[in-house]
Scaffold this active site. Structure first.
Site, PDB file in Angstrom:
ATOM      1  N   GLY A  71      28.685  43.214 125.099  1.00 25.28           N
ATOM      2  CA  GLY A  71      28.151  44.516 125.466  1.00 25.28           C
ATOM      3  C   GLY A  71      29.213  45.561 125.715  1.00 25.28           C
ATOM      4  O   GLY A  71      29.028  46.732 125.361  1.00 25.28           O
ATOM      5  N   THR A  72      30.327  45.161 126.301  1.00 29.95           N
ATOM      6  CA  THR A  72      31.390  46.135 126.578  1.00 29.95           C
ATOM      7  C   THR A  72      31.948  46.720 125.293  1.00 29.95           C
ATOM      8  O   THR A  72      32.146  47.940 125.188  1.00 29.95           O
ATOM      9  CB  THR A  72      32.512  45.466 127.400  1.00 29.95           C
ATOM     10  OG1 THR A  72      32.020  45.203 128.723  1.00 29.95           O
ATOM     11  CG2 THR A  72      33.736  46.364 127.498  1.00 29.95           C
ATOM     12  N   SER A 197      23.638  42.215 124.365  1.00 33.64           N
ATOM     13  CA  SER A 197      24.589  41.131 124.626  1.00 33.64           C
ATOM     14  C   SER A 197      23.861  39.799 124.603  1.00 33.64           C
ATOM     15  O   SER A 197      22.750  39.679 125.147  1.00 33.64           O
ATOM     16  CB  SER A 197      25.272  41.332 125.984  1.00 33.64           C
ATOM     17  OG  SER A 197      26.228  40.319 126.219  1.00 33.64           O
ATOM     18  N   HIS A 199      24.658  36.747 125.980  1.00 33.07           N
ATOM     19  CA  HIS A 199      24.639  35.819 127.112  1.00 33.07           C
ATOM     20  C   HIS A 199      23.670  36.225 128.216  1.00 33.07           C
ATOM     21  O   HIS A 199      23.488  35.490 129.185  1.00 33.07           O
ATOM     22  CB  HIS A 199      26.054  35.625 127.685  1.00 33.07           C
ATOM     23  CG  HIS A 199      26.574  36.768 128.495  1.00 33.07           C
ATOM     24  ND1 HIS A 199      26.622  36.731 129.875  1.00 33.07           N
ATOM     25  CD2 HIS A 199      27.093  37.954 128.136  1.00 33.07           C
ATOM     26  CE1 HIS A 199      27.151  37.855 130.331  1.00 33.07           C
ATOM     27  NE2 HIS A 199      27.444  38.608 129.286  1.00 33.07           N
ATOM     28  N   THR A 236      37.046  38.777 110.876  1.00 28.78           N
ATOM     29  CA  THR A 236      36.104  37.732 110.487  1.00 28.78           C
ATOM     30  C   THR A 236      35.060  37.530 111.577  1.00 28.78           C
ATOM     31  O   THR A 236      35.387  37.419 112.753  1.00 28.78           O
ATOM     32  CB  THR A 236      36.853  36.407 110.242  1.00 28.78           C
ATOM     33  OG1 THR A 236      37.813  36.612 109.191  1.00 28.78           O
ATOM     34  CG2 THR A 236      35.893  35.300 109.837  1.00 28.78           C
ATOM     35  N   CYS A 326      31.065  42.078 136.821  1.00 28.96           N
ATOM     36  CA  CYS A 326      32.067  42.454 135.818  1.00 28.96           C
ATOM     37  C   CYS A 326      33.311  43.074 136.432  1.00 28.96           C
ATOM     38  O   CYS A 326      33.914  43.971 135.859  1.00 28.96           O
ATOM     39  CB  CYS A 326      31.444  43.429 134.819  1.00 28.96           C
ATOM     40  SG  CYS A 326      29.989  42.759 133.993  1.00 28.96           S
TER      41      CYS A 326
END
Length: 390
Positions: A71-72, A197, A199, A236, A326
């Site tokens: 997300g960041t 995101s 997770h 990649t 975070c």
């Protein structure tokens, strides 16, 4: 660890079995997804299957999904000058005072080109203030989260989108915390970019996505090189992480309505118990009167030290937090509560309890049992001596 109770789902979620299986299958593939031989095509197939699942979950086109490291990165990729819907590019960034740290950092905007919109006491964006910030100025990129990660408060994003587009601007929505908890559609929201995101919905850590609206133009990559992700992010692809993300989405979205209905009942029981516990006098549920995520409770008791309470819960075998997870493990005063107008004493005393699909009545019982032991004891005056009792 089997006897522990996990109530910090807004920080991260357990890995779903479906995601674990998809990751394992992807790790067995040898091909690079940019290679044209059979092995490469197999890896590419996994990436594109996940891309389609993410896109379908929010009503977007598959080619509009840009996979990121989380997300960041998705937020940082989105926050750049020059994005446009019409002919005039955005020159200013406007974000709300309760945004995630990755949005408050401003992305690729210089500090002098960033404005902050106020929020109400309920933690909801002040629409009149937003209008005043956009009036009579060049188009702006406005960034607002769909659901706050600390309070769970939902933002009036559809209304915000109308205001932003009427002023010729672009709307970015950080939907990381909302995804998998409420139903939304990128077009109905009026969003031009949406961050997600993995997770937070049972996927692996370290993978996310920025989803682009069909009319957006001007996006430039943060990472340049091989031209992957249709030239929007070089490098990649993380095939295993992306496959896990797609599998988590496929499992989470169909079960979401039933899960959240059950979870909301657990949350309501939790909040009733927190208030009724002796020693909780003066305690409040933050943003209680605003529309909220069904799984989130931010509870504050004046005089309580959040850091001490989190440790006390942990020693009782229960994982909760003091807000955003975070900040490198640090417990600090909540910028969200300060923006909502709460003083430092309350802003430093808030405990976030967040539930998920496997949360149970037993988990709530254990949490309230621990709270009864903690409440009334852990204060600024005596927190050090009280910790010795656990």
């Amino acid at each position: 660890m089997a006897d522990r109770v996990y109530l910090d789902w807004n920080a991260t979620t357990p890995l779903r079995a479906e995601a674990r299986a998809a990751i394992a299958a992807a790790l067995d593939l040898v091909g690079n997804p940019s290679s044209i031989h059979a092995e490469g095509r197999a890896a590419r197939g996994m990436v594109e299957q996940a891309r389609a699942a993410v896109a379908a979950a929010i009503g977007a086109e598959a080619r509009s999904v840009v996979f990121t490291s989380g997300g960041t990165e998705a937020n940082t990729l989105a926050l750049m000058p020059g994005l446009r819907i019409g002919s005039q590019p955005s020159e200013q960034l406007v974000n709300s005072a309760i945004e995630h740290a990755s949005v408050l950092a401003g992305g690729r905007f210089a500090p002098e080109h960033i404005d902050t919109v106020r929020v109400t006491r309920d933690g909801v964006v002040d629409l009149d203030h937003l209008r005043s910030l956009l009036a009579g100025r060049p188009p702006a990129l406005v960034s607002v989260m769909l659901a706050n990660n600390e309070t769970g408060a939902l933002q009036p994003v559809t209304d915000i989108g109308g205001i932003v587009h009427a002023a010729g601007g672009v709307l970015h929505v950080d939907a990381v915390q909302a995804f998998g908890k409420i139903t939304f559609n990128i077009n109905d929201l009026g969003a031009d970019l949406v961050s997600l995101s993995a997770h937070k919905i049972g996927g692996p850590k370290g993978v996310g996505a920025l989803v682009l609206g069909s009319n957006l133009a001007g996006l430039a990559p943060l990472l340049r090189g091989g031209g992957q992700e249709l030239g929007r992010r070089a490098g990649t692809e993380n095939v295993a992480g992306i496959a896990g993300f797609g599998a988590a989405v496929a499992a989470a979205i169909p079960a979401m309505a039933a899960d959240m209905s059950r979870i909301e009942k657990l949350r309501n029981r939790l909040e009733t118990g927190l208030r009724q516990t002796q020693g909780s006098e003066g305690g409040i549920v933050i943003a209680e009167s605003a529309p909220r995520l069904a799984n989130t409770t931010l509870f504050a008791v004046p005089g309580l030290r959040a850091e001490t309470a989190v440790i006390g819960f942990d020693l009782a075998g229960i994982a909760v937090s003091s807000g955003s997870a975070c900040s490198s493990g640090k417990v600090r005063s909540s910028h969200v509560l300060e923006a909502m107008g709460f003083g430092p004493e309350l802003a430093q005393s808030a405990i976030r309890i967040s539930l998920g699909w496997s949360s149970s009545e037993t988990d709530i019982d254990r949490c309230l049992q621990a709270w009864r032991k903690l409440a009334g004891n852990l204060t600024k005056r005596d927190h050090e001596t009280e910790l010795e009792r656990f």
